[in-house]
Design a protein around this motif. Structure first.
Motif, PDB file in Angstrom:
ATOM      1  N   VAL A   5      29.701 -18.320   8.133  1.00 58.58           N
ATOM      2  CA  VAL A   5      30.782 -17.956   7.208  1.00 58.58           C
ATOM      3  C   VAL A   5      30.209 -17.496   5.874  1.00 58.58           C
ATOM      4  CG1 VAL A   5      32.773 -18.849   5.938  1.00 58.58           C
ATOM      5  CG2 VAL A   5      32.438 -19.475   8.338  1.00 58.58           C
ATOM      6  N   ASN A   6      29.186 -18.184   5.385  1.00 52.76           N
ATOM      7  CA  ASN A   6      28.588 -17.793   4.105  1.00 52.76           C
ATOM      8  C   ASN A   6      27.831 -16.478   4.204  1.00 52.76           C
ATOM      9  OD1 ASN A   6      29.487 -19.953   2.471  1.00 52.76           O
ATOM     10  ND2 ASN A   6      27.903 -21.294   3.303  1.00 52.76           N
ATOM     11  N   LEU A   7      27.285 -16.165   5.375  1.00 53.34           N
ATOM     12  CA  LEU A   7      26.650 -14.860   5.556  1.00 53.34           C
ATOM     13  C   LEU A   7      27.673 -13.733   5.475  1.00 53.34           C
ATOM     14  CD1 LEU A   7      23.996 -15.497   8.366  1.00 53.34           C
ATOM     15  CD2 LEU A   7      23.558 -14.633   6.066  1.00 53.34           C
ATOM     16  N   VAL A   8      28.857 -13.955   6.060  1.00 49.96           N
ATOM     17  CA  VAL A   8      29.913 -12.956   5.932  1.00 49.96           C
ATOM     18  C   VAL A   8      30.319 -12.802   4.467  1.00 49.96           C
ATOM     19  CG1 VAL A   8      32.316 -12.430   6.500  1.00 49.96           C
ATOM     20  CG2 VAL A   8      30.778 -13.256   8.276  1.00 49.96           C
ATOM     21  N   ALA A   9      30.446 -13.941   3.757  1.00 54.87           N
ATOM     22  CA  ALA A   9      30.798 -13.873   2.336  1.00 54.87           C
ATOM     23  C   ALA A   9      29.703 -13.177   1.529  1.00 54.87           C
ATOM     24  CB  ALA A   9      31.030 -15.288   1.807  1.00 54.87           C
ATOM     25  N   MET A  10      28.452 -13.423   1.867  1.00 53.97           N
ATOM     26  CA  MET A  10      27.330 -12.762   1.201  1.00 53.97           C
ATOM     27  C   MET A  10      27.364 -11.260   1.444  1.00 53.97           C
ATOM     28  SD  MET A  10      23.323 -13.730   1.736  1.00 53.97           S
ATOM     29  CE  MET A  10      22.003 -12.730   1.025  1.00 53.97           C
ATOM     30  N   PHE A  11      27.664 -10.885   2.686  1.00 53.76           N
ATOM     31  CA  PHE A  11      27.760  -9.469   3.018  1.00 53.76           C
ATOM     32  C   PHE A  11      28.934  -8.818   2.290  1.00 53.76           C
ATOM     33  CE2 PHE A  11      29.375  -6.046   5.789  1.00 53.76           C
ATOM     34  CZ  PHE A  11      28.243  -5.253   5.859  1.00 53.76           C
ATOM     35  N   ALA A  12      30.068  -9.519   2.229  1.00 58.12           N
ATOM     36  CA  ALA A  12      31.241  -8.987   1.526  1.00 58.12           C
ATOM     37  C   ALA A  12      30.935  -8.801   0.035  1.00 58.12           C
ATOM     38  CB  ALA A  12      32.432  -9.920   1.707  1.00 58.12           C
ATOM     39  N   THR A  13      30.170  -9.734  -0.546  1.00 57.78           N
ATOM     40  CA  THR A  13      29.807  -9.613  -1.960  1.00 57.78           C
ATOM     41  C   THR A  13      28.901  -8.410  -2.189  1.00 57.78           C
ATOM     42  OG1 THR A  13      29.935 -12.039  -2.128  1.00 57.78           O
ATOM     43  CG2 THR A  13      28.851 -10.868  -3.926  1.00 57.78           C
ATOM     44  N   ALA A  14      27.942  -8.216  -1.268  1.00 57.90           N
ATOM     45  CA  ALA A  14      27.064  -7.047  -1.390  1.00 57.90           C
ATOM     46  C   ALA A  14      27.859  -5.758  -1.246  1.00 57.90           C
ATOM     47  CB  ALA A  14      25.955  -7.121  -0.342  1.00 57.90           C
TER      48      ALA A  14
END
Length: 544
Positions: free
Chosen positions: A241-250
């Motif tokens: 889930v945090n990887l998706v959030a990290m990708f969304a932030t990028a």
């Protein structure tokens, strides 16, 4: 200078040692399940062998999770069979209509779930087919058939668990950890480039989100792997889930002026997510729970699920009408096999492909089962000889299931299930060529009839599913702009949006004609991420 070569895995006949170990475990579990069923004198010993064939998965955690859902799905299916036959046994038309509605409801539920939960819903169809449809002519035996099938399934599950523990079947969390680490490396590299102004094409972004969200069923299965399984599952889920959030932030950083307040907020958030993912991966390695646990909600379209369920109702109703009009004796077996195919295809990404594979596998399975029963065994009643005769057929199918090609893997699984259904191991074995030929005929008829019905009323196309999913993305973005979206943490809301994009890619989003819809969904994903992350776009947030 010394060159160090990577150690190559041991292979035999083109298959690695791990594939042979899996094939051997599958054969051994099937033999133990049959022996225990014969010793206990169960009414349906083939159900225990069929359980092993369906639960054949190379890793321990996935097998045990699937076993639990198989047992639960069987209990529900048996209860539904007893209730439906008990209520409508006096009227054949109403009985078939009730069974069609039940099958449609199970397919609808399978489309709303994922992983082994979807398999449990599909099993509701298979159980009704094996219990209710095969006993339409003798409804008084429904209860005994249901309890006998349940007992055989328990034997099959225990056999699989015993063999996996005895042979130290590999855990799956090292593979999940390796995939998450690789995705973390790739997303971190993309984040560094996005700060410098580099953009990622929408189709590549959608493919990356598909890889991430596809891990969800595997991560759920880690909970049953060992005593540390629940902690590892929570850590892996938080990392995903945090990887998706990290990708969304990028993604949100793309196109932002470097000196803007939003860019500063996004950069700080990106660094925080990067550190949090590293902590999640460390917890996964150590078998510990993460500091902050995350839910991983998935998006499922009720409209798509309803379309699949209604098609299942029509498929079964048309097949039932065909057999009623034909008036063939013992046609219940063909109708049961057709319902089994509907249940199996309901859990697959593309039901039409599954049915086409079944059409190809059916004659091959008939030939192999005939060779096994009338050439290799040919009247043998000694169990050791039965076990040895089963080895090449079971292990060959299991080896195919380990191939990376999804068509070969699917063919291997369907072939193993069909061989068990055609051979129908009993104690003693009947060796009745007429009964075997009728079973083969019914299987071929069921696969061909279902394929013909799907030509008349095709399954929901990938293009239409993608259009509906893209429309739902626009609708959810409009709701978010008004503050009426689901009450989820920003990370979990981003994962839900990513899961929808993953569904689009599974439906053929990489095809040229579908790329505009995928690009639109990625644009909605990016816009929603900016709204959730940037302070100058206030959106109500509440932790669940």
């Amino acid at each position: 200078m010394t060159a160090v070569a990577d150690a190559q895995p041991l292979t035999f006949a083109g298959f690695p040692g791990s594939s042979w170990a899996f094939a051997l475990r599958t054969w051994l579990a099937l033999v133990i399940a049959l022996y225990a069923s014969f010793w206990l004198e169960l009414d349906a010993p083939y159900s225990s062998a069929l359980t092993v064939a369906i639960l054949a998965i190379p890793t321990r955690g996935q097998t045990m999770e699937k076993a639990g859902f198989r047992l639960l799905g069987t209990v529900i299916g048996c209860a539904a069979s007893i209730a439906i036959v008990g209520l409508f046994t006096q009227t054949q038309v109403l009985l078939l209509a009730a069974l069609a509605i039940w099958i449609g409801a199970c397919v609808y539920l399978a489309a709303l779930l994922d992983g082994n939960r979807a398999y449990m819903a599909g099993l509701g169809v298979i159980t009704v087919a094996l219990v209710a449809l095969e006993h339409l002519d003798d409804p008084q035996d429904i209860f005994d058939a249901a309890t006998g099938r349940g007992a055989a399934i328990v034997v099959g599950i225990l056999a699989v668990a015993f063999v996996n523990d005895l042979s130290a079947a590999p855990d799956y969390y090292p593979q999940v950890l390796a995939k998450l680490c690789d995705l973390h490396r790739r997303i971190a590299g993309y984040a560094e480039r996005s700060v410098g102004g580099e953009t990622l094409p929408a189709t590549m972004a959608a493919g990356l989100l598909r890889e991430l969200t596809l891990l969800r069923p595997d991560i759920t299965g880690l909970a049953t792997e060992s005593s540390a399984g629940p902690a590892r599952s929570a850590a892996a889920r938080a990392a995903m889930v945090n990887l998706v959030a990290m990708f969304a932030t990028a993604r949100a950083l793309e196109g932002q002026p470097t000196a803007s307040p939003c860019a500063s907020t996004l950069t700080d958030e990106l660094l925080r997510k990067h550190a949090e993912v590293r902590g999640n991966l460390a917890a996964l390695r150590a078998g510990e729970r993460p500091v902050h646990e995350r839910h991983a909600p998935v998006y499922r379209s009720r409209r798509i699920a309803l379309a699949n369920g209604l098609r299942a109702v029509v498929y079964f109703a048309l097949a039932s009408a065909f057999f009623v009009i034909a008036g063939w004796p013992s046609a219940n077996a063909a109708l049961a096999l057709l319902a089994i195919l509907i249940g199996l295809s309901a859990t697959m990404p593309d039901p039409a492909v599954t049915i086409r594979l079944a059409v190809i596998a059916a004659p091959v399975s008939c030939l192999l089962a005939g060779v096994l029963e009338f050439v290799v065994l040919d009247g043998v009643d000694a169990f050791p000889l039965l076990a040895l005769a089963l080895a090449p057929f079971v292990m060959g199918s299991a080896l195919l299931m380990t191939r990376p090609n999804p068509v070969l893997a699917g063919f291997g699984r369907i072939n193993l299930v069909f061989i068990v259904l055609l051979f129908l191991p009993t104690n003693p074995q009947s060796y009745d060529p007429q009964a075997f030929l009728f079973t083969c005929l019914f299987l071929l008829l069921a696969t061909l009839l279902l394929a013909a019905i799907q030509i008349v009323l095709p399954p929901l196309s990938g293009e239409r599913r993608i259009r509906w999913l893209a429309k739902s993305a626009r609708r959810d973005l409009a709701a978010l702009e008004t503050g009426a979206g689901p009450c989820l943490a920003p990370e979990e809301a981003a994962f839900r949006d990513a899961a929808r994009i993953g569904e689009m890619m599974m439906a053929g989003g990489s095809a040229p004609q579908n790329q505009p819809a995928v690009t639109q969904a990625i644009a909605c994903f990016d816009h929603a991420a900016r709204m959730r992350l940037c302070a100058d776009h206030p959106v109500a947030k509440r932790e669940p």
